[in-house]
Design an enzyme around this catalytic site. Sequence first.
Site, PDB file in Angstrom:
ATOM      1  N   HIS A  58      -3.637  -9.049   3.253  1.00 47.44           N
ATOM      2  CA  HIS A  58      -5.086  -9.106   3.447  1.00 47.44           C
ATOM      3  C   HIS A  58      -5.411 -10.024   4.620  1.00 47.44           C
ATOM      4  CE1 HIS A  58      -6.045  -7.992  -1.027  1.00 47.44           C
ATOM      5  NE2 HIS A  58      -5.883  -6.925  -0.261  1.00 47.44           N
ATOM      6  N   ARG A  60      -0.569  -1.660  -7.016  1.00 44.82           N
ATOM      7  CA  ARG A  60      -0.890  -2.765  -6.105  1.00 44.82           C
ATOM      8  C   ARG A  60      -1.884  -3.718  -6.775  1.00 44.82           C
ATOM      9  NH1 ARG A  60      -1.171  -4.315  -0.584  1.00 44.82           N
ATOM     10  NH2 ARG A  60      -3.256  -4.846   0.193  1.00 44.82           N
ATOM     11  N   HIS A 108      -2.484   3.217  -6.011  1.00 38.61           N
ATOM     12  CA  HIS A 108      -3.032   1.896  -5.688  1.00 38.61           C
ATOM     13  C   HIS A 108      -3.131   1.009  -6.922  1.00 38.61           C
ATOM     14  CE1 HIS A 108      -4.365   0.049  -2.008  1.00 38.61           C
ATOM     15  NE2 HIS A 108      -5.390  -0.520  -2.607  1.00 38.61           N
ATOM     16  N   LYS A 129      -1.957  -2.893   7.928  1.00 33.78           N
ATOM     17  CA  LYS A 129      -3.104  -2.481   8.731  1.00 33.78           C
ATOM     18  C   LYS A 129      -3.102  -3.217  10.060  1.00 33.78           C
ATOM     19  CE  LYS A 129      -6.233  -1.122   4.999  1.00 33.78           C
ATOM     20  NZ  LYS A 129      -7.554  -1.336   4.378  1.00 33.78           N
ATOM     21  N   TYR A 187      -9.446 -10.473  -7.188  1.00 33.85           N
ATOM     22  CA  TYR A 187      -8.508 -10.418  -8.318  1.00 33.85           C
ATOM     23  C   TYR A 187      -8.656 -11.623  -9.233  1.00 33.85           C
ATOM     24  CZ  TYR A 187      -6.307  -6.604  -5.781  1.00 33.85           C
ATOM     25  OH  TYR A 187      -6.075  -5.423  -5.132  1.00 33.85           O
ATOM     26  N   ARG A 222       0.859  -1.181   0.000  1.00 32.84           N
ATOM     27  CA  ARG A 222       0.000   0.000   0.000  1.00 32.84           C
ATOM     28  C   ARG A 222       0.898   1.235   0.000  1.00 32.84           C
ATOM     29  NH1 ARG A 222      -1.897  -3.595   3.922  1.00 32.84           N
ATOM     30  NH2 ARG A 222      -3.993  -4.440   3.529  1.00 32.84           N
TER      31      ARG A 222
END
Length: 301
Positions: free
Chosen positions: A272, A249, A246, A176, A281, A152
């Site tokens: 993730h 990514r 982004h 995150k 994806y 990210r």
Amino acid sequence: MKEAIDNFLTYLRVEKGFSENTIAAYRNDLNQLTSFIKEEAARRGSIPPWSSFDRQAMLNYLLDLRQRNYAATTVARKVAASRSFFSFMVAEGIIKTNPIEEVHSPKIGRSLPKPISISKVRLLLEQPEKLSAPEAKRDRAMLELLYASGMRVSELVSLNVADVDLAGGFVRCLGKGGKERVIPIHEGAVLAVKEYIDKNRPRLTHNDEQALFLNRRGDRLTRQGLWQILKGYVKSANLEDKVTPHTLRHSFATHMLSGGADLRSVQELLGHANIATTQVYTHLTSEHIRRTYEKSHPRAK
């Protein structure tokens, strides 16, 4: 009202480990809700406590958002922020029940990520090579590292020099929730970062700043700064696609899956928490396979 929001944001930061960007988004959404309540209260001459905020008040707020032509995705995010905030106040004993427990978010379709082709990525990554300024070597290293790792943008600009192991060929980043992951990077990206660190970063630094990527003042480059840099290269590459930081990514994930990488590995590389987030994806690679099939199979033409 402000005190309750500040306490909630502290809870998100300290106990939930949310990033500053996420906390800023919560703050903006809740401040907007507070402004709406104050505007409504001004008509009645007094500002009510949170305990008097009810389902009807929330419905009035949603109506106001729709009249201001906010997108469904934005409204859904604001509802989610408000729901979390009121759940926190219930847990803290400030209010007895969550006034918006039964308020539904607007239904939104899940939009697919929009990657660009491998040839367009290659063209974009070549753009800094056309310039000779120290910043150009930095930009090449940034773009190479973004596409090589799938990080990210917030993770990339948060990197320190010590987070990159050039000899080992990997980068360590915090995702995150403060979760650390180690991502391998290919030799081309390693060489680009090494050249920047060895030859060009010293020309940008003016202090003891530990950040890997620096701006012209020698300070840590910001997300906004990277965005402006990327826009310049998108323009010089004459790319008609809408390309954001982004996008690289998204392109990393799509190209990895198209190249044969398994879904679980891509999930770990992207950081993730839920594999369902990564599965989006696979729709893109499936569409690519379908187009290839229809072009190639003699009975599909």
